[in-house]
Design a protein around this motif. Sequence first.
Motif, PDB file in Angstrom:
ATOM      1  N   GLU A   1      -6.721  -0.872  -3.206  1.00  0.00           N
ATOM      2  CA  GLU A   1      -7.615  -1.787  -2.491  1.00  0.00           C
ATOM      3  C   GLU A   1      -7.880  -3.046  -3.322  1.00  0.00           C
ATOM      4  OE1 GLU A   1      -9.372  -2.950   0.884  1.00  0.00           O
ATOM      5  OE2 GLU A   1      -8.309  -1.062   0.660  1.00  0.00           O
TER       6      GLU A   1
ATOM      7  N   LYS B   1       0.922   3.909  -3.186  1.00  0.00           N
ATOM      8  CA  LYS B   1       0.528   5.297  -2.904  1.00  0.00           C
ATOM      9  C   LYS B   1       1.619   6.258  -3.358  1.00  0.00           C
ATOM     10  CE  LYS B   1      -2.475   5.346   1.130  1.00  0.00           C
ATOM     11  NZ  LYS B   1      -3.745   5.607   0.522  1.00  0.00           N
TER      12      LYS B   1
ATOM     13  N   GLU C   1       0.805  -1.224   0.000  1.00  0.00           N
ATOM     14  CA  GLU C   1       0.000   0.000   0.000  1.00  0.00           C
ATOM     15  C   GLU C   1       0.841   1.278   0.000  1.00  0.00           C
ATOM     16  OE1 GLU C   1      -3.746  -0.157   2.350  1.00  0.00           O
ATOM     17  OE2 GLU C   1      -3.156  -2.255   2.695  1.00  0.00           O
TER      18      GLU C   1
ATOM     19  N   SER D   1      -4.467   5.224  -7.200  1.00  0.00           N
ATOM     20  CA  SER D   1      -5.633   5.621  -6.408  1.00  0.00           C
ATOM     21  C   SER D   1      -5.893   4.596  -5.309  1.00  0.00           C
ATOM     22  CB  SER D   1      -6.870   5.725  -7.310  1.00  0.00           C
ATOM     23  OG  SER D   1      -7.270   4.434  -7.732  1.00  0.00           O
ATOM     24  N   ASP D   2      -6.568   5.043  -4.248  1.00  0.00           N
ATOM     25  CA  ASP D   2      -6.929   4.142  -3.153  1.00  0.00           C
ATOM     26  C   ASP D   2      -7.770   2.975  -3.664  1.00  0.00           C
ATOM     27  OD1 ASP D   2      -5.557   5.701  -1.359  1.00  0.00           O
ATOM     28  OD2 ASP D   2      -7.337   6.723  -0.579  1.00  0.00           O
ATOM     29  N   GLU D   3      -8.636   3.246  -4.650  1.00  0.00           N
ATOM     30  CA  GLU D   3      -9.495   2.203  -5.209  1.00  0.00           C
ATOM     31  C   GLU D   3      -8.656   1.102  -5.875  1.00  0.00           C
ATOM     32  OE1 GLU D   3     -12.817   1.626  -8.734  1.00  0.00           O
ATOM     33  OE2 GLU D   3     -12.379   3.651  -8.029  1.00  0.00           O
TER      34      GLU D   3
END
Length: 127
Positions: A30, A20, A16, A25-27
């Motif tokens: 994930e 980043k 992660e 993107s966080d999406e």
Amino acid sequence: MSFNGKFELQSQENFEPFMKALGLSDELIEKGKDLKSISEIVQNGKKFKVTVTAGSKVLTNEFTIGEEAELDTPTGEKIKAVVQMEGDNKLVTNLGKIKSVTEIKGDIVTNSMTTGDICFKRISKRI
């Protein structure tokens, strides 16, 4: 030592924060963090073909040791880079701001990608 074989991801560290730092993107982070990937390495002398399959995404890079090649990065960019071999079991290259080191020891392949002070480490086992 031969790199030939198929390898399944066993564990990873710092996925992660690394993704980043690359601007994903966080999406997307994930979606990708729990995917188990299979890497297939085909080595013919100094020529390599590396195919990584994670879910529905397939990333393939072909290169010859010591020669410039266009390689796909984890973010989907294509970057011209030269892959070098250190000893008989380690591949090293710089993909823009990412330094990638892939090392094989027996049935274990360790890939470390570093950007800034973040090191993303993936450990895979021969299947």
